[in-house]
Design an enzyme around this catalytic site. Sequence first.
Site, PDB file in Angstrom:
ATOM      1  CG  HIS A 123     -91.838  13.577  67.166  1.00 45.64           C
ATOM      2  ND1 HIS A 123     -91.237  13.201  68.228  1.00 45.64           N
ATOM      3  CD2 HIS A 123     -92.870  14.611  67.311  1.00 45.64           C
ATOM      4  CE1 HIS A 123     -91.916  13.673  69.275  1.00 45.64           C
ATOM      5  NE2 HIS A 123     -93.070  14.501  68.582  1.00 45.64           N
ATOM      6  CG  ASP A 200     -93.420   8.231  63.738  1.00 43.03           C
ATOM      7  OD1 ASP A 200     -94.512   8.067  64.153  1.00 43.03           O
ATOM      8  OD2 ASP A 200     -92.551   9.333  64.207  1.00 43.03           O
ATOM      9  CD  GLN A 203     -99.098  13.823  63.611  1.00 43.11           C
ATOM     10  OE1 GLN A 203     -99.952  14.037  63.193  1.00 43.11           O
ATOM     11  NE2 GLN A 203     -98.817  14.173  64.890  1.00 43.11           N
ATOM     12  CE  LYS A 226     -99.318  12.198  68.261  1.00 45.30           C
ATOM     13  NZ  LYS A 226     -99.186  13.691  68.321  1.00 45.30           N
ATOM     14  CB  CYS A 365     -91.370  16.907  69.273  1.00 44.15           C
ATOM     15  SG  CYS A 365     -91.743  17.149  71.083  1.00 44.15           S
TER      16      CYS A 365
END
Length: 407
Positions: A123, A200, A203, A226, A365
């Site tokens: 991202h 990261d 997700q 999220k 993104c």
Amino acid sequence: MYSLEDIRKEFPILGKEVHGKPLIYLDNAATTQKPLCVVEAINQAYYSANANVHRGVHYLSQLATEHHEEARRRVARFIGAPSPEGLIFTRGTTEAINLVAYSAGEAFFLSEGDEILISTMEHHSNIVPWQLLAARRGAKLKVIPLTPDGQLDMSAYRSLLSPRTRLVSVAHVSNVLGTVNPVEEVTHLAHEVGALVLIDGAQAVAHTRVNVEEIGADFYAFSAHKIYGPVGIGALWGRPEVLKQMPPYMGGGEMIEKVSFEKTTYNVLPFKFEAGTPDYVGSTAFSAALDFVERLGIEAIAHHEEELLAYATERLLSEFPESYILGTAPHKGGILSFGIGKIHPFDLGTLLDHMGVAIRTGHHCAEPLLHSYGYEAVARASFGLYNTREEVDYFFEALHRVVPMLL
């Protein structure tokens, strides 16, 4: 398996109509809808415990502080952190990554030519902060390529690692491909050359069990919105022994121990990285969202989303032979990024919206990733714990109506 009918009652927005059609919300990778318990937690925080935290001796301040710090402990437990000492509240994943890029960059990037490794699937928020760091410190940014099915090329990754590698930063789950990366192996290999690792997790946290101790990474970043929580708050977990070596990211109240015009000394962890009034209302609602998810069971949620993904994937390929899918790794999250023939994704998304179906279109993104596949934009349907098989059926009914209009 939990009762979908009962769960959907917790999300009033799912009963909304869009353009006179029932809302079919398939944009969960961008943000999830919020259950009643999260909204009620926000209300209660304002109605019963609204005061600045950490700084008052009066009852409301003490109560707000208690709620905020219990939320910190709750978030830390959710990701398997050994203690809340390394759990820093941020505005979200983006701020968390920027914090590490700035502060770890100041502490651990020592000479020109030090290297940062990221992957092709990242991202923008896991690309741009490292570009800024590289420009500031004279470092080099290197990119791990992907295999044809959208997995990290681990052989190439091993060859890119070197004693010059200072930091590796990769997604736990790709927001476009849905690929679930082998983050434990990524971390182990990086540590062998003495590099730090940031994962990261934006997700991942809503779809798979996360244990930062088992992963072994030095930093793990994610966002509340999220995982059915409020917008504007997230968390960075960092190994305390690493965080203690890093300078503050921002200056102001709370992050100080003592201030004089000659010198300022800094607070202990995690407060050293939390300048200003914290979002104590958001943290309370964040905690409520995690309670909600755990009541359902993250494994049950993942199983449900995987079934929807498999069903949608099979229907797309069988019913639209001209379709293509980005990301065909065997281990995926509930993300289906696709295109149909030469139809522009924006046109597809616009017409689907008029039928009540919310999907995401664009570069998500992740422009470098899409360009690596030769695309400027794709459509993306992403599934959440409240989506149903019937909604997928309606999604395909809508596709069958709009695709002939666009081909």
